[in-house]
Design a protein around this motif. Sequence first.
Motif, short mmCIF file in Angstrom:
data_model
loop_
_atom_site.label_atom_id
_atom_site.label_comp_id
_atom_site.label_asym_id
_atom_site.label_seq_id
_atom_site.Cartn_x
_atom_site.Cartn_y
_atom_site.Cartn_z
N THR A 4 0.84 -1.20 0.00
CA THR A 4 0.00 0.00 0.00
C THR A 4 0.87 1.25 0.00
OG1 THR A 4 -1.80 -1.10 1.16
CG2 THR A 4 -1.74 1.30 1.29
N GLU A 5 1.90 1.25 0.84
CA GLU A 5 2.80 2.40 0.91
C GLU A 5 3.51 2.63 -0.42
OE1 GLU A 5 6.17 4.16 4.00
OE2 GLU A 5 5.58 2.05 4.11
N LEU A 6 3.98 1.55 -1.03
CA LEU A 6 4.71 1.69 -2.29
C LEU A 6 3.80 2.13 -3.43
CD1 LEU A 6 7.17 -1.35 -2.16
CD2 LEU A 6 7.70 1.07 -1.87
N ARG A 7 2.56 1.67 -3.43
CA ARG A 7 1.62 2.13 -4.47
C ARG A 7 1.44 3.63 -4.40
NH1 ARG A 7 -1.49 -2.41 -2.70
NH2 ARG A 7 -1.28 -4.16 -4.14
N GLU A 8 1.29 4.15 -3.19
CA GLU A 8 1.10 5.59 -3.02
C GLU A 8 2.36 6.36 -3.44
OE1 GLU A 8 -0.03 6.10 1.03
OE2 GLU A 8 -2.06 5.30 0.73
N LEU A 9 3.51 5.84 -3.10
CA LEU A 9 4.76 6.51 -3.47
C LEU A 9 4.98 6.46 -4.98
CD1 LEU A 9 6.99 5.24 -0.53
CD2 LEU A 9 6.21 7.58 -0.90
N ALA A 10 4.67 5.32 -5.59
CA ALA A 10 4.81 5.20 -7.05
C ALA A 10 3.88 6.18 -7.75
CB ALA A 10 4.52 3.77 -7.49
N ALA A 11 2.69 6.37 -7.21
CA ALA A 11 1.73 7.30 -7.81
C ALA A 11 2.24 8.74 -7.77
CB ALA A 11 0.39 7.20 -7.09
N GLN A 12 3.13 9.02 -6.83
CA GLN A 12 3.72 10.34 -6.73
C GLN A 12 4.96 10.51 -7.61
OE1 GLN A 12 4.12 12.13 -2.76
NE2 GLN A 12 3.11 10.31 -1.96
N GLY A 13 5.37 9.43 -8.28
CA GLY A 13 6.49 9.51 -9.19
C GLY A 13 7.80 8.94 -8.68
#
Length: 428
Positions: free
Chosen positions: A178-187
């Motif tokens: 979940t954390e990595l998905r959010e970070l990936a969405a930020q670039g």
Amino acid sequence: MRASFFTLGCKVNQYETQILKQMFSAEGYDIVEFGEQAEVCVVNSCTVTDTGDKKTRQALRRAKRENPGAVVALCGCMPQAFPNLCDELPEAQVITGSYNRKGLLDAVKLSLATGERVIDITPHQRGEGFERMRAKAFDEHTRAFVKIEDGCERYCSYCIIPTARGPVRSKPIEELQTELRELAAQGFKEAVLVGINLSCYGKDLGLRLLDAVKAAAAIPGIERIRLGSLEPELLTYEDIKALASLPQFCPQFHLSLQSGCDETLKRMNRHYTAAEYMKIVKMIRSVFKNSAITTDIMVGFPGETDAEFEASLAFFKSVGFAKAHVFAYSPRAGTKAALLNEQVKKSIKEQRSHRMLTAAEQAREQFLWSQTGIIVPVLFETSENGLNSGYTMNYTPVHVACSENLQGTIRQVRLTGAAEDACVGQLV
């Protein structure tokens, strides 16, 4: 209201400060640079060495001097390991430890409301869980450090960290993803998985570090996965082969050596020999074509004779490290090594540090020049005045002169030379 933060120590501490910033921001605080005027000043401490403690005290005094009316708060490893020092830190109006991060915010609120000094250090205990926390942003724009493990149970004779950080506990896979998905969405394109004893990830969950890496590799947008420091003997050939099958995995292994002499390693309570360490290095190099092995190495451990130091230095030179952090042993209160006789004289430690540092500098130069002539993908992190800087998969720093802003992109680069602790290159 405004809050400022000062962080000492490792990437885990830096990650946790990011969490604290988010918590205070969610409460309506404006986050400002440490040294600017603020109503709350937080010092996140490191206690690996006496030097870390001294820097913590200096930061507390500075915060109180520059913001006499502010609530100065201390958290992290120093008060957790040495709660008896609280009375010696009058500048800190709020003191918490390395656990229960939300407790710091609550303690600050209480102190602001009452004007009272608040000390709330939650003791570590067996069976405690991984404190839930999720980073949403980082000061760096391309690389995210993600804490997935806390605690250590190795009890090296020179180290206070098991006392400061408690037992091993791990971030559940679902929370990591979940954390990595959010970070990936930020670039964010690169995730660096960090922990206090990262190699022990999953011990409490019936998992292994490899499971976390595979879970990270399954997140779209995360193009690189890097690991923090590892205990060498916990890395198996099967693990290495499995990591090599993941195209996102970065072949840079920070394997903490500490000494290249078996007798010294025994006194340190390390769990491998020099020969076993070399076997692991050779396994990595047999699987990864262009890997980088980095390390930490200590000189002047109690009882280290001239012969033991020479053995350690010779072993260090034989490995061919890409980079090394060299430091002299300093006694740490609360550890077994601090009680040992035969403490090495300061002058001898300085001489040995100089020789080991020289060997480390030579190894670094040789490694950088060994990278020249190849074409590699570089993730660019900064772009300023026509100079773009970033890192290869094996964490070689690269500078490319180019008028185009390459920040946040991955580009193929031919490495053409080395200078000032980095390679230089040209876009292909």
